[in-house]
Design an enzyme around this catalytic site. Structure first.
Site, PDB file in Angstrom:
ATOM      1  CE1 TYR A  31     -15.641 -15.270 -15.462  1.00 49.80           C
ATOM      2  CE2 TYR A  31     -17.113 -17.166 -15.489  1.00 49.80           C
ATOM      3  CZ  TYR A  31     -16.876 -15.842 -15.194  1.00 49.80           C
ATOM      4  OH  TYR A  31     -17.864 -15.081 -14.616  1.00 49.80           O
TER       5      TYR A  31
ATOM      6  CD  GLU B 239     -17.881 -12.098 -12.809  1.00 50.30           C
ATOM      7  OE1 GLU B 239     -17.644 -12.699 -13.878  1.00 50.30           O
ATOM      8  OE2 GLU B 239     -18.223 -10.909 -12.749  1.00 50.30           O
TER       9      GLU B 239
ATOM     10  CD  GLU C  25     -14.445  -9.867 -16.057  1.00 49.79           C
ATOM     11  OE1 GLU C  25     -14.767  -9.606 -17.227  1.00 49.79           O
ATOM     12  OE2 GLU C  25     -14.564 -10.998 -15.569  1.00 49.79           O
TER      13      GLU C  25
ATOM     14  NE  ARG D  41     -18.360  -8.660  -8.051  1.00 51.08           N
ATOM     15  CZ  ARG D  41     -18.027  -8.825  -9.336  1.00 51.08           C
ATOM     16  NH1 ARG D  41     -18.144  -9.995  -9.921  1.00 51.08           N
ATOM     17  NH2 ARG D  41     -17.551  -7.814 -10.027  1.00 51.08           N
TER      18      ARG D  41
ATOM     19  CG  ASN E  87     -14.408 -11.525 -11.963  1.00 52.96           C
ATOM     20  OD1 ASN E  87     -14.548 -11.611 -10.746  1.00 52.96           O
ATOM     21  ND2 ASN E  87     -15.109 -10.694 -12.708  1.00 52.96           N
TER      22      ASN E  87
ATOM     23  CG  HIS F 121     -20.413  -5.916 -13.981  1.00 51.90           C
ATOM     24  ND1 HIS F 121     -20.098  -6.927 -13.087  1.00 51.90           N
ATOM     25  CD2 HIS F 121     -20.349  -6.490 -15.201  1.00 51.90           C
ATOM     26  CE1 HIS F 121     -19.876  -8.057 -13.744  1.00 51.90           C
ATOM     27  NE2 HIS F 121     -20.017  -7.816 -15.031  1.00 51.90           N
TER      28      HIS F 121
END
Ligand code: GBH
Length: 514
Positions: free
Chosen positions: A335, A390, A191, A101, A333, A146
């Site tokens: 985290y 991600e 995002e 990606r 994504n 991005h």
């Protein structure tokens, strides 16, 4: 039964009951066609900021303004990926990933943001990269945006100007036309909440606008959602039949738990956090329109502040229809997680003290959250196919190539993804490790390192050096998950090194390292 045996049986079952799924490792595999990937983004790795006719982006300008980025780092050279296609593809081959990606720099192909001025050298760079990937049998997952908006577009108001929608559509059209025969997976925006809140709300990210934190992010989000929908329809109507690819958006979100699980207010706050984070963009695209929770909350607060109407713009019924359904998968994504509770002016978010620290202050290790978030998506948005675009962890400070904390993070998080897939029936189609190599971590500069590969910045050749996690992730990819060690003959048997440490031993190592 003798009492001792009964006691033993009871202890056994109590243990089984009390050891929650969350704490046990699950053995098993992902789908056979699972997409194993690693990711990067143009501004974070390419460099070549003025090479061969590239125009400036908002991040070029932002990074060259004093004290916006830690140590005044910038992406002028970054990882020099603009000149290192071979090196980048070589490390992808070493990882054995099926996918890569990366994102396109809009101002590299359209220096002033418009199709009036096409930079062929920029397009060639991406064509050469795509050819090299195909030669290595690695499928590209291409993000159109991005965060590096052409500065020339920002000069006309950027995302705040409705004309942005047309400019993005034109740019997407050109990219589908010129690169689309080599790309089967497209992502429109990465995002969006970061653009809206950090770019045009707090102003902590480019373009650094903070003049209307209560209103501007919602206008940005509104235009962004419409631009996404137009690009999706364009692909659907004009390109899908001949290029046969899929296109969607990548949204990011923390998972949020109530701080006090016995308090209804904290439950409501936790729900709102996810609804305002993930739901802001996912709800209009998957379910149609902003969620009721979001509409009501913003309307109430707007009216309470004496405004004549809600700060959240409204979609017309035609717009709601045009936007709903503009997805071929759910790009996610993720985290970290937070604990939420309401305070006077919103919902506060803290982390649990037991969650391990990382190299980024905002990122605490809480593997259970990804499974809950995946289940939330399954239940809220109609069980879509999900591609995790991600997930990853950072370190900072002294370089140690033996990155046991990253192995621990990937091991735990990917196992929670496996539980979501096998135990909860979540339709997970792919997983992407952020990041392929250490790169410009936005305002943290090069100080926070997310890479599987270390980039030695003291050497002008910027060599990519594998960390221990490369070996670990490669085996994860080869095994397509977590083979049962008791089944004997599996590839994970030859894993040596830190991944064999018990989790508790690993925790100690991790704490010592950070
Ligand atoms: C992703 O953003 C990006 O897509 C990627 O480019 C980036 O390198 C990677 O993750 C690692 O950060 O608390 O105000 O300091 C992740 C989104 C970025 C959201 C940091 C939370 C906290 C900023 N996260 N942000 S702050």
């Amino acid at each position: 039964f003798p009492v001792a045996v009964l006691v033993e049986i009871c202890v056994f079952f109590l243990h089984e009951i009390c050891t929650h799924d969350d704490e046990k490792m699950l053995y098993g595999h992902f789908r056979e066609d699972f997409m194993w990937s690693s990711a990067s983004a143009s501004y974070q790795i390419e460099g070549g900021w003025r090479a061969d006719g590239k125009g400036l982006s908002i991040w070029d300008k932002f990074a060259h303004s004093p004290s916006k980025i830690l140590n005044d780092d910038n992406g002028d050279i970054a990882c020099d990926s603009y000149n290192k296609i071979e090196e980048d593809v070589a490390i992808l081959k070493q990882l054995k990933v099926s996918h890569y990606r990366f994102s396109l720099s809009w101002s590299r192909v359209l220096p002033d943001g418009t199709i009036n001025n096409i930079n062929e050298a920029g397009i060639k760079y991406y064509q050469r990269l795509l050819d090299a990937l195909h030669a290595a049998n690695i499928q590209p997952q291409v993000t159109l945006y991005h965060w590096d908006l052409p500065q020339a577009i920002e000069d006309y108001g950027g995302f705040l100007n409705e004309n942005f929608i047309k400019l993005f559509r034109d740019y997407a059209d050109l990219m589908f036309d010129r690169l689309g025969d080599k790309v089967k997976i497209w992502i429109t925006f990465n995002e969006p909440i970061m653009t809206a809140n950090h770019g045009y709300g707090f102003g902590s990210f480019a373009p650094g606008i903070s003049s209307g934190p209560d209103t501007l992010p919602y206008i940005v989000g509104h235009n962004l959602i419409k631009a996404h929908a137009e690009a999706w329809h364009l692909y659907n109507d004009k390109y899908r039949a001949k290029q046969n690819g899929i296109i969607s958006i990548t949204v990011n979100s923390d998972w949020s738990e109530p701080r006090n699980p016995y308090r209804q207010e904290d439950y409501d706050a936790a729900r709102r956090v996810v609804e305002f984070y993930l739901g802001w963009f996912a709800h209009p695209i998957f379910n149609g329109d902003y969620s009721e929770i979001m509409k009501k909350r913003i309307r109430d607060r707007s009216l309470a502040a004496g405004l004549p109407q809600s700060r959240l713009p409204e979609f017309t019924p035609e717009e709601i229809k045009r936007i709903k359904g503009t997805h071929d998968f759910f790009g996610l994504n993720h985290y970290t997680s937070v604990l939420a509770f309401p305070v006077d002016h919103g919902d506060a978010q803290i982390s649990d003290r037991t969650w391990l620290d990382t190299g980024s202050s905002w990122l605490k290790i809480a593997p259970f959250g990804i499974r809950r978030l995946l289940n939330f998506i399954k239940n809220e948005y109609g069980n879509p196919p999900i591609v995790i675009t991600e997930n990853g962890v950072s370190e900072r400070g002294t370089v140690d190539l033996n990155d046991v904390h990253r192995i621990y993070y990937y091991d735990q998080y990917i196992n929670e993804v496996l539980k979501a897939y096998l135990l909860d029936g979540v339709d997970v189609r792919g997983y992407t490790a952020w990041s392929l190599m250490d790169n410009l971590e936005w305002t943290a500069g090069f100080s926070e390192r997310f890479g599987l590969f270390y980039v030695n910045r003291t050497d002008p050749n910027l060599p990519r050096v594998p960390k221990s996690s490369v070996n670990f992730y490669t085996k994860m990819v080869k095994c397509n998950g977590f083979p049962d060690p008791e089944s004997g003959h599996d590839v994970l048997d030859d894993v040596t090194g830190p991944e064999l440490l018990l989790p508790s031993a690993l925790n100690l190592t991790v704490i010592n390292m950070l």
